[in-house]
Design an enzyme around this catalytic site. Structure first.
Site, PDB file in Angstrom:
ATOM      1  N   PRO A   2       4.499  -2.211   5.700  1.00  0.00           N
ATOM      2  CA  PRO A   2       5.359  -3.291   5.074  1.00  0.00           C
ATOM      3  C   PRO A   2       6.645  -3.092   5.004  1.00  0.00           C
ATOM      4  O   PRO A   2       7.361  -2.040   4.649  1.00  0.00           O
ATOM      5  CB  PRO A   2       5.015  -2.880   3.477  1.00  0.00           C
ATOM      6  CG  PRO A   2       4.002  -1.764   3.640  1.00  0.00           C
ATOM      7  CD  PRO A   2       4.157  -1.281   4.991  1.00  0.00           C
ATOM      8  N   GLU A   3       7.484  -4.161   5.643  1.00  0.00           N
ATOM      9  CA  GLU A   3       8.859  -4.124   5.477  1.00  0.00           C
ATOM     10  C   GLU A   3       9.290  -5.372   4.400  1.00  0.00           C
ATOM     11  O   GLU A   3       8.416  -5.596   3.792  1.00  0.00           O
ATOM     12  CB  GLU A   3       9.252  -4.693   6.867  1.00  0.00           C
ATOM     13  CG  GLU A   3       8.846  -3.899   8.040  1.00  0.00           C
ATOM     14  CD  GLU A   3       9.419  -4.072   9.292  1.00  0.00           C
ATOM     15  OE1 GLU A   3      10.423  -4.551   9.544  1.00  0.00           O
ATOM     16  OE2 GLU A   3       8.567  -3.812  10.337  1.00  0.00           O
ATOM     17  N   HIS A  98      -9.774   4.625  -1.803  1.00  0.00           N
ATOM     18  CA  HIS A  98      -8.260   4.650  -1.764  1.00  0.00           C
ATOM     19  C   HIS A  98      -7.613   3.496  -2.796  1.00  0.00           C
ATOM     20  O   HIS A  98      -6.669   3.406  -2.604  1.00  0.00           O
ATOM     21  CB  HIS A  98      -7.725   4.190  -0.431  1.00  0.00           C
ATOM     22  CG  HIS A  98      -8.441   5.023   0.831  1.00  0.00           C
ATOM     23  ND1 HIS A  98      -8.385   6.193   0.947  1.00  0.00           N
ATOM     24  CD2 HIS A  98      -8.963   4.536   1.999  1.00  0.00           C
ATOM     25  CE1 HIS A  98      -9.065   6.950   2.015  1.00  0.00           C
ATOM     26  NE2 HIS A  98      -9.277   5.651   2.631  1.00  0.00           N
ATOM     27  N   ARG A 117      -3.330   5.892   3.745  1.00  0.00           N
ATOM     28  CA  ARG A 117      -2.653   6.847   4.205  1.00  0.00           C
ATOM     29  C   ARG A 117      -2.038   7.792   3.298  1.00  0.00           C
ATOM     30  O   ARG A 117      -1.353   8.944   3.398  1.00  0.00           O
ATOM     31  CB  ARG A 117      -1.656   6.393   5.458  1.00  0.00           C
ATOM     32  CG  ARG A 117      -2.585   5.861   6.674  1.00  0.00           C
ATOM     33  CD  ARG A 117      -1.699   5.315   7.890  1.00  0.00           C
ATOM     34  NE  ARG A 117      -0.828   6.312   8.460  1.00  0.00           N
ATOM     35  CZ  ARG A 117       0.147   6.149   9.613  1.00  0.00           C
ATOM     36  NH1 ARG A 117       0.179   4.714   9.717  1.00  0.00           N
ATOM     37  NH2 ARG A 117       0.711   6.975   9.918  1.00  0.00           N
TER      38      ARG A 117
END
Length: 284
Positions: A2-3, A98, A117
């Site tokens: 994600p930017e 997650h 992650r």
DNA sequence: CTCCTGTCCTGCCGGC
DNA sequence: TGCCGGCAGGACAGGA
């Protein structure tokens, strides 16, 4: 992943379910994210109403009615899911793998931070957040009106590092990451290998508008979904279909008249341990 | 101070 | 089919 555009897409998706709403409770299912979720996080936000929902760089920030708040960073693989009110209990079988942090809203919907992650973060902020840690050192917001070529050139001044790696530095510009830096440099016609300090005057202006333009277009498309990014309703972004160079090694760039079978097309190189994609014929 | 490298963690993809 | 290495959108610490 994600930017800025992906983060902004998520922020906008959260507005209707968070803004002006009260957080009833928070369930932290895993504390060991990139930055450990503090034990008192639950009491820091529970019972408070969200008065502002902001984005700064790649961070989403929620300001609460007591002046404190919390921040969210999606890391590489973070997602935020919005779950409508249901009668499900908070048992493990009602959560996906997650699903690390769950915000339970007063009216019953759940906001779930999911991050395989665990490079992402959920953290408390206080009233002076702008003067603290990552935010105090962060560069200008590229979508603000005052993000000009001249101010930009000032940040690049004296930098001997390649422009590509320089733009990834969040203290130079906030929110730009590996995809959009490649795209912006392409649109500005600047080689990623060029030393940052060599970009000034007209070229700095051109680069500033290219950064802004690429980010705006990507937001309009709901971001880019390569693997993980999803909008809060679960749908994908589609800016990846508009990439000019990113992840297009060997192909012809959009306005190229060359034959990629002869020229090799878009080139992939590694800078600072990360992939850079560019067209050597259009970027000098 | 600047710059560069390695590292955190999981999942996926391609090659053998 | 299955295993293994390499790679992935980020950001920080630590060393040169």
């Amino acid at each position: 992943m994600p930017e800025l555009p992906e983060v902004e897409t998520v922020r906008r998706g959260l507005e209707p379910v968070l803004l002006g709403r009260r957080i009833e409770d928070v369930l932290v299912r895993r504390f060991d994210l990139r930055m450990r979720v503090p034990e008192n996080f639950r009491s820091h936000v529970s019972g408070k109403k969200i008065t502002r929902l902001l984005r700064r760089g790649k961070y989403i920030l929620a300001v609460l009615d007591d002046g404190n708040g919390f921040g969210l960073h999606l890391g590489m693989s973070g997602r935020v899911k919005v779950q409508p009110p249901s009668t499900d209990r908070n048992t493990d079988q009602n959560y996906a793998l997650h699903d690390h942090v769950v915000f339970m809203m007063e009216e019953g919907s759940k906001i779930i931070f999911n991050d395989p992650r665990r490079f992402g973060m959920v953290f408390p902020i206080d009233k002076k957040w702008e003067e603290e840690k990552p935010f105090s050192r962060m560069g200008p917001e590229p979508l603000e009106k005052d993000f000009s070529g001249t101010k930009f050139a000032l940040r690049l001044k004296g930098k001997t590092t390649p422009i590509k790696t320089t733009l990834l530095d969040q203290s130079v510009v906030a929110g730009v990451g590996n995809i959009y830096v490649c795209e912006a440099l392409y649109h500005a016609g600047i080689s990623p290998l060029k030393k940052a300090k060599m970009i000034h005057g007209t070229r700095a202006g051109k680069l500033a508008s290219a950064v802004r333009h690429v980010l705006e277009m990507a937001i309009e498309a709901g971001g880019s979904t390569l693997r993980d990014h999803r909008q809060t309703d679960g749908s994908e972004g589609y800016f990846q279909y508009s990439f000019s160079v990113y992840d297009r090694e060997g192909q012809a760039c959009p306005s190229c008249v060359c034959d990629p079978a002869i020229t090799g097309g878009i080139r992939r190189i590694v800078q600072g341990g990360r992939s850079t994609f560019y067209c050597p014929r259009k970027q000098k």
